[in-house]
Enzyme design. Structure first.
Site, short mmCIF file in Angstrom:
data_model
loop_
_atom_site.label_atom_id
_atom_site.label_comp_id
_atom_site.label_asym_id
_atom_site.label_seq_id
_atom_site.Cartn_x
_atom_site.Cartn_y
_atom_site.Cartn_z
N SER A 124 -4.45 0.00 -2.24
CA SER A 124 -3.76 1.25 -2.01
C SER A 124 -3.12 2.30 -2.37
O SER A 124 -2.44 2.96 -1.40
CB SER A 124 -2.77 -0.13 -1.40
OG SER A 124 -2.00 -0.31 -2.88
N HIS A 145 -8.83 0.15 3.04
CA HIS A 145 -7.11 -0.48 2.75
C HIS A 145 -6.94 -1.11 4.07
O HIS A 145 -6.33 -0.59 4.88
CB HIS A 145 -6.63 0.51 2.26
CG HIS A 145 -4.84 0.61 2.11
ND1 HIS A 145 -4.24 1.21 2.83
CD2 HIS A 145 -4.30 -0.52 1.85
CE1 HIS A 145 -2.45 0.59 2.04
NE2 HIS A 145 -2.93 -0.64 1.53
N GLU A 157 -7.43 1.11 6.74
CA GLU A 157 -7.29 2.60 6.72
C GLU A 157 -8.95 2.26 5.87
O GLU A 157 -8.95 1.85 4.67
CB GLU A 157 -6.50 3.29 5.65
CG GLU A 157 -5.27 3.79 6.12
CD GLU A 157 -4.49 3.95 4.94
OE1 GLU A 157 -3.27 4.89 4.87
OE2 GLU A 157 -3.99 3.26 3.94
N ASN A 195 0.90 5.24 2.99
CA ASN A 195 1.32 5.87 2.49
C ASN A 195 2.06 6.93 1.80
O ASN A 195 3.69 7.05 1.71
CB ASN A 195 0.92 5.31 0.66
CG ASN A 195 1.67 2.96 0.92
OD1 ASN A 195 2.04 2.62 1.38
ND2 ASN A 195 0.74 2.86 0.02
#
Length: 498
Positions: A124, A145, A157, A195
């Site tokens: 991540s 991810h 992802e 993120n």
């Protein structure tokens, strides 16, 4: 080079914790023979047993048939050594989030699998390129991810490292579609998409709190009711855990070499030290009962006062006329309502040459149907503020009263989210469509950052940021080139370069 739809596709998953278990489940349910390995004795079998219970629950809820559950479970094979991964077409690691162990695992896998087997990492936050640097064939290494819980969070992802070959990412995209997830593709950059995009909502809300504009509960109410978020930023911090969230904020700020847009706040450190981490400790920003429900923090009572006279800027006249008569010019007794975009109440009062002590501001950006935000100048007389509060709340719609702030609360937080998203698009980290899809699915926002900007209007977002940038004189609020150009051209923020 790899037909993802082939009926004999074999995948291996190394690591059977929460994430690994979820990955195994979705692979097995879409018809893939799935091998699972864990260095901890008994862990892989425990994962398979847990998946069996999950599938049984889905059968009871009539979401899948018993035959489908039995077939999926039969495709899961617990193995006791990485050597068993030899027939794999794809090997996915879901072990501890540390670079060295992941590099060692991939080196060990390279000694087992074929040269065309894809090596994918569920990292991540770590660099996929750094991970691949330990491999003899770095071109077949990519990031993959997932989000927790994997079977529920329908997004993954697909991360291309600097040396990742195109076909590898293409195959992982096709595999995600096979098990029903939305694949979003991105460059190997800190935070990938989700993120990274998340650096807008919580950090700017913490900055608002740090400035003393409003308390945390008021900020949460404004962003949920007025801006349409499902969960306020401080409720979100309590859900994630302040220790985890603050660690991510510090890491992202450092990895982007102190980019001002991502600067965290000093407010978090003492709260982490005090153990005020959120739901997992029973107390964070909110207190939580044994049932896990947050305490209810009451709002300020509506004052009984009413204004004697009201004057307002033209854009508020239609709205305020529903409550009272509007004067054509402000009198010494008038409550003066203004509606700035990006500016604070003080600056607006001075520009309009109205008495600051009689001036209050209303946030016009998100309408007035669910919640109204009322902002005063530092010298607004208390009786003026209370009269304005009572007037705005007279039809039963709640009113949040805040101190002076360039951009109110919702304007500045939403503008920050949009601006960070525009930077992601400008840097070509992901396509505009993948960016917005990732944020909606991964963060649960009402819109992706680019569509969010379109819903408000890119020129308005630009105006807010330009006003804030001029007021604070900080690069934190400098508008993204992506936003500037599309706002000036009058096109959607989702418009890619031709």
């Amino acid at each position: 080079m790899l037909d993802i739809q082939r009926p004999d596709l074999v995948a291996g998953v190394a690591g059977s914790g929460t994430m690994g278990r979820g990955i195994v489940q979705v692979l097995a349910q879409c018809g893939v023979r799935t091998l699972v390995f864990d260095a901890k004795p008994g862990a892989a079998q425990a994962a398979k047993d847990g998946i069996a219970k999950t599938l049984a629950g889905l059968v009871q809820k009539s979401r899948i048939s018993q035959a489908d559950a039995d077939q999926a479970l039969a495709r899961i094979e617990v193995v006791d050594a990485l050597a068993a991964f030899k027939p794999c077409h794809v090997a996915i690691e879901a072990i501890v989030e540390l670079l060295a162990p992941k590099q060692e695992l991939f080196k060990a896998l390279e000694a087992v699998v074929s040269d065309t087997c894809i090596l994918a990492s569920n990292t991540s936050s770590l660099s996929v390129t750094a991970m691949a640097s330990a491999c003899a064939h770095p071109g077949r290494v990519a990031g993959y991810h997932f989000f927790n819980p994997v079977p529920v969070m329908k997004i993954v992802e697909v991360v291309d490292g600097e040396l990742t070959e195109r076909w590898v990412g293409d195959a992982l995209v096709a595999l995600a579609r096979r098990y029903g997830h939305k694949p979003v593709r991105c460059k190997d950059t800190p935070g990938f998409i989700v993120n990274h995009a998340g650096r807008g909502y919580v950090p700017e809300s913490l900055r608002v709190l740090q400035e003393g504009v409003a308390d945390f509960a008021t900020i949460d109410r404004i962003l949920v009711d007025a801006a349409g978020f499902r969960l306020g930023p401080f409720g979100l911090l309590d859900l994630v855990g302040l220790d985890v969230a603050h660690g991510v904020m510090r890491s992202m700020h450092a990895q982007y070499y102190a980019e001002p847009k991502y600067q965290p706040t000093y407010l978090s450190d003492p709260r982490v030290a005090a153990g005020l981490l959120g739901r997992k400790t029973g107390r964070g920003w909110y207190k939580y009962g044994k049932d896990g429900i947050a305490e209810r923090i009451p709002e300020v009572a509506v004052p009984a006062a009413k204004p004697v006279s009201v004057w307002c800027v033209p854009e508020l006249k239609e709205f305020l006329s529903k409550f009272t008569k509007i004067e054509s010019k402000p009198t010494p007794d008038s409550v003066c309502f203004v509606a700035p975009l990006g500016h604070d109440a003080t600056t607006t009062a001075m520009q309009l040459q109205v008495e600051p002590g009689n001036t209050v501001a209303i946030d016009p950006m998100f309408g007035f149907a669910k919640r109204r935000t009322l902002m005063s100048t530092p010298v607004t007389r208390p009786e003026v503020r209370d009269a304005a509060h009572a007037l705005l709340a007279s039809d039963g719609v709640p009113v949040s009263v805040i101190r002076d702030s360039a951009g109110f609360v919702a304007q500045r937080v939403v503008a920050h989210i949009v601006n960070v998203g525009c930077d992601i698009a400008q840097q070509r980290i992901a396509t505009p469509e993948d960016l917005d899809s990732a944020v909606v699915l991964g963060l649960g926002y009402p819109h992706g950052p680019l569509a969010m900007g379109d819903a408000v209007g890119a020129p308005k977002i630009l105006a807010v940021l330009e006003a804030m940038h001029a007021f604070y004189q900080e690069p934190r609020y400098r508008p993204s080139p992506w936003l500037r150009r599309r706002a000036r051209l009058g096109v959607s923020l989702l418009t890619n370069d031709s």
